[in-house]
Scaffold this active site. Structure first.
Site, short mmCIF file in Angstrom:
data_model
loop_
_atom_site.label_atom_id
_atom_site.label_comp_id
_atom_site.label_asym_id
_atom_site.label_seq_id
_atom_site.Cartn_x
_atom_site.Cartn_y
_atom_site.Cartn_z
N HIS A 264 41.62 -6.69 37.05
CA HIS A 264 41.63 -8.08 36.61
C HIS A 264 41.86 -8.20 35.11
CE1 HIS A 264 40.70 -12.33 37.01
NE2 HIS A 264 39.74 -12.25 36.13
N PHE A 265 41.19 -7.35 34.34
CA PHE A 265 41.33 -7.36 32.88
C PHE A 265 42.25 -6.22 32.46
CE2 PHE A 265 37.29 -9.77 33.22
CZ PHE A 265 37.67 -10.89 32.51
#
Length: 294
Positions: A264-265
């Protein structure tokens, strides 16, 4: 080139932002997601500041920006988008490219709907605009809370902003977790633990359905504008899954999609690669901006 840490006041609320790069360079507005802040761009900004005016604000309720209590501020994505638009006007941004991630996507895309003439290009890093981009397991508790907000449905949603919940957002989908700096999720968790955050975050999560309702309008904007778009997507993200990246090609056939072996990051592990992709993309496809302040 050094990063400057500045603040300004919008609607009586202090907005903290990071800025780097020449004042007259093409502008890139970086809009962060949940549960972080402009801190997520700490590695990316120095990679782009040599050629762009890079600006990364903390949304109200996040980072070092003001965090009025939920009764004192309308925590909705429409309101955050309006504040962001006023913020850009206040600091002299007339045209700019957008980098959108997570919450930054509906905020930035609402801004683009309201002011399409200002947005020269979009970089989306796990910033979703399609229902097929919603990971079923990750979104189940959120959608349950949106459908019926009560103490029972709020309990699993509250876990999302706990230390363990935030750590999972950073670590899932990352094959070599020794590449991750744990300071990132501890930083976010400390800010999420402040007084008032429960009301702030529940208000925003409860409003997320309004973003899904706008997906058809976002998609219509893509088709009408054919805005240059680069998707640099953590392909192992379970929150906004890879199908969300590929869906942009349906409305923007010239979009450039890169699926990275990240979560996600993605900036936590792939900042250098993402920075290079953005630099190349904007060099080729960024519309020359109106000089700042004109």
């Amino acid at each position: 080139m050094g990063t400057h840490y500045r603040s300004t006041t919008v609607r009586g609320h202090e907005i903290h932002y990071r800025e780097a790069g020449p004042a007259d360079a093409p502008a890139l507005l970086l809009l962060h997601g949940f549960p972080t802040s402009s801190h997520m761009f700490r590695d990316l900004i120095p990679l782009l500041a040599h050629r762009y005016r890079v600006i990364a604000p903390d949304h109200i309720g996040f980072g070092r920006s003001a965090a009025p209590s939920a009764p004192d501020f309308t925590y909705s994505f429409a309101e955050l988008a309006d504040v962001t638009a006023e913020f850009t006007e206040q600091i002299g941004l007339t045209r700019f490219a957008l980098y959108i991630q997570d919450y930054g996507a509906p905020i930035g895309l609402r801004l683009a709907l309201a002011h399409p003439e200002r947005v020269t290009a979009i970089v989306t890093q796990n910033g979703n605009a399609y229902e097929e981009g919603l990971g079923a397991d990750a979104w189940a508790p959120v959608l349950a809370y949106i459908a019926d907000p009560n103490e029972k449905t709020a309990a699993p949603v509250r876990e999302i902003r706990s230390l363990d919940g935030i750590k999972w957002q950073y670590t899932h989908g990352v094959s070599d977790q020794s590449l991750l700096n744990p300071d990132a999720w501890h930083h976010d968790a400390a800010l999420m633990a402040r007084d008032g955050q429960d009301g702030i975050q529940l208000s925003l999560i409860g409003d997320y359905g309004s973003n899904i309702d706008l997906y058809p309008e976002f998609q219509a904007y893509f088709r009408a504008s054919q805005v240059p778009l680069l998707a640099v997507w953590g392909a192992h993200d379970q929150i906004f899954v890879r199908d969300g990246a590929l869906a942009f090609l349906r409305d923007l056939p010239e979009a450039e999609v890169h699926l990275l072996p990240a979560g996600h990051f993605a900036l936590e592990t792939h900042a250098a690669q993402i920075g290079a992709l953005i630099d190349d993309f904007l060099t080729r496809r960024h519309t020359a901006p109106v000089p700042s302040g004109s």
